[in-house]
Design an enzyme around this catalytic site. Structure first.
Site, mmCIF file in Angstrom:
data_model
loop_
_atom_site.group_PDB
_atom_site.id
_atom_site.type_symbol
_atom_site.label_atom_id
_atom_site.label_comp_id
_atom_site.label_asym_id
_atom_site.label_seq_id
_atom_site.Cartn_x
_atom_site.Cartn_y
_atom_site.Cartn_z
ATOM 1 N N HIS A 1 0.827 -1.209 0.000
ATOM 2 C CA HIS A 1 0.000 0.000 0.000
ATOM 3 C C HIS A 1 0.862 1.261 0.000
ATOM 4 C CE1 HIS A 1 -2.467 3.003 2.456
ATOM 5 N NE2 HIS A 1 -3.031 2.977 1.269
ATOM 6 N N GLU B 1 -3.497 7.902 7.756
ATOM 7 C CA GLU B 1 -4.620 7.143 7.201
ATOM 8 C C GLU B 1 -4.977 5.965 8.104
ATOM 9 O OE1 GLU B 1 -5.815 4.565 3.210
ATOM 10 O OE2 GLU B 1 -3.929 5.663 3.264
ATOM 11 N N GLU C 1 1.998 1.861 -3.440
ATOM 12 C CA GLU C 1 0.884 2.397 -4.241
ATOM 13 C C GLU C 1 0.846 3.929 -4.137
ATOM 14 O OE1 GLU C 1 -3.262 3.793 -3.414
ATOM 15 O OE2 GLU C 1 -3.216 1.678 -2.805
ATOM 16 N N HIS C 2 1.005 4.452 -2.930
ATOM 17 C CA HIS C 2 1.057 5.911 -2.750
ATOM 18 C C HIS C 2 2.249 6.505 -3.502
ATOM 19 C CE1 HIS C 2 -1.659 6.968 0.835
ATOM 20 N NE2 HIS C 2 -1.956 5.715 0.511
#
Length: 481
Positions: free
Chosen positions: A103, A183, A106-107
């Protein structure tokens, strides 16, 4: 087949960019919901992950010389295309001790290349009024754009460039690590339901990496570095580890030429290995846990069973589990809803869902929210399950469930994003284009005996973890809240 509303730890949507042209200004902003039943997936996916292709528009399937697979789903009703690239890598492929890395990368994929500095790609999509997004699951990482048809080759050029051209420095990596930590704080730590789901997964998967949250364990996320991200990127991001799915106003031959002119120029990766993860031992113990949180407004009973996915199931088992989930817990005519909400009036909601799109073993979930004043052990969902196991399902229930599943899938063909998602999720978790095409026929073939057998074999409490979400009313909790 894809995730519905309960599995909050299995998919992370990132960098959803809704580009809206307003009267006074043009704005873009980012929404990063953590979704196992992500709102965007729930909106796009009506019921099931696979369906017959659109009438008169056969789905085309190609493989480039460098190993990249290209699927084209023509839909000429509007001059728009959805372009998705699916990498066959997710949180379950991370190095132990580096949870959250898939993840995180991905950012970081939005931080630019030598050819296209940070922001260039997003600005190009915004300039034509398009949309872009990215999301990470346990099994795949996906990036997509929805743009006017004439912009298709442009977005393919951008994606092909960042497949191997990503440039990262500590100056961009470390601030982005703070973003994913915030997040996690917003989407997990402040969400009791998400916290419950993560604890259930950790207890259900004793040995498989599906037991860790896609977003990562916070203490490991805090230690992720630029070298971790670059190493992961170089290991997994390659044309022969990717599937490109294009749905919309484009001819297959044209899309193939665009792919050859863009992705086809990227060299094949020589070290992509088969994905082999640690597997689960046979379950032998009934497990339960309780999560108390002062922020809980609605208590919940959630039970997850370890069951086969489409890829790991024997022929017909996955389809029987699909039908079983519908009969048990989809809508006001379902067994659980009628028994617990309507007849006994002990619950305000009751549902069941099954996730078949996993590379390895998957989950079948039952959840019930009690009426005020009803303790969670009083919900008696076990009685509903036991009756179905003992007596099976009626012919009327069976036909209603199959008809609804197939009808919902047909209706969903109106959404090109959902079509692209279904094919991409299937192809990255061990299914084929033909498996997607033939799904309605396999659902039609499910028998009452197969549904009963599925319930008897897989809804065994020894295969499950039951989670109780309750409000913490202790003095210590009051001080913390």
């Amino acid at each position: 087949m894809l995730l519905l509303v309960a599995g909050l730890s299995r998919v992370v949507e990132g960098r959803q960019r809704r580009i809206l042209k307003l009267m006074s200004s043009q704005q873009s902003w980012h929404i990063r919901p953590l979704m196992g039943a992500a709102a965007i997936i729930a909106a796009a996916l009506v019921a099931s992950p696979a369906l017959a292709e659109p009438a008169g528009a056969p789905v085309a399937d190609f493989t480039l010389a460098n190993g990249l697979e290209l699927v084209v789903i023509p839909d000429h009703r509007a001059p728009v295309v959805t372009h998705m690239i699916w990498y066959k890598v997710g949180a379950a492929d991370e190095t132990p001790g580096k949870s959250g890395l898939a993840h995180f990368l991905e950012h970081l994929m939005f931080k630019g290349t030598a050819k296209h500095p940070a922001g260039t790609f997003s600005q190009a999509v915004a300039h034509v009024g398009g949309q872009e997004n990215a999301f990470t699951s346990s099994d795949y990482t996906t990036f997509y754009q929805r743009v006017p048809s004439e912009q298709l080759k442009t977005v393919m050029e951008f994606e092909a460039d960042r497949m191997t051209g990503l440039q990262l420095t500590d100056q961009v990596v470390l601030p982005e690590r703070n973003v994913i930590l915030e997040e996690e704080n917003m989407r997990i730590e402040n969400n009791p339901r998400a916290r419950l789901g993560i604890q259930i997964d950790a207890a259900l998967f004793l040995n498989h990496p599906y037991g860790k949250p896609v977003i990562g364990w916070r203490h490991e996320m805090e230690q992720l570095t630029r070298d971790d991200a670059i190493g992961f990127y170089r290991r997994f991001y390659a044309p022969n580890d990717a599937v490109v799915v294009i749905a919309g106003d484009v001819a297959p031959d044209e899309a193939l030429k665009f792919a050859q002119d863009t992705y086809g120029k990227v060299a094949r990766h020589g070290n992509i290995l088969p994905r082999q993860r640690p597997q689960e031992p046979p379950p032998v113990a009934v497990r339960s846990l309780t999560l108390a949180d002062p922020r809980v407004e609605q208590p919940l009973l959630q039970r997850d069973y370890l069951v086969p996915s489409f890829r790991t199931a024997k022929r017909g088992q996955s389809e029987a589990l699909e039908v079983l989930a519908h009969i048990l817990g989809t809508g006001s005519n379902s067994r659980l809803y009628r028994a617990l909400v309507v007849d006994k009036r002990v619950a305000v909601s009751a549902a069941a869902w099954y996730d078949s799109s996993a590379l390895d073993m998957s989950k079948f979930e039952v959840s019930v929210a009690p009426r005020q004043g009803i303790a969670l052990p009083q919900l008696e969902a076990d009685g509903v399950l036991a009756e179905l196991i003992a007596k099976g399902v009626s012919a009327e229930e069976l036909e209603r469930a199959k008809s609804r599943l197939i009808a919902d899938a047909v209706y969903a063909q109106d959404n090109q994003v959902s079509m692209a998602r279904w094919y991409g999720a299937a192809l990255t978790t061990g299914a084929s284009v033909n498996d997607v095409r033939n799904w309605p026929e396999r659902i039609r073939a499910v028998t009452a005996e197969e549904v009963q057998d599925a319930a008897r074999q897989w809804l065994d409490k020894r295969r499950s973890v039951t989670g109780y979400l309750i409000k913490d009313v202790s003095p210590q909790a009051e001080k913390k809240s």
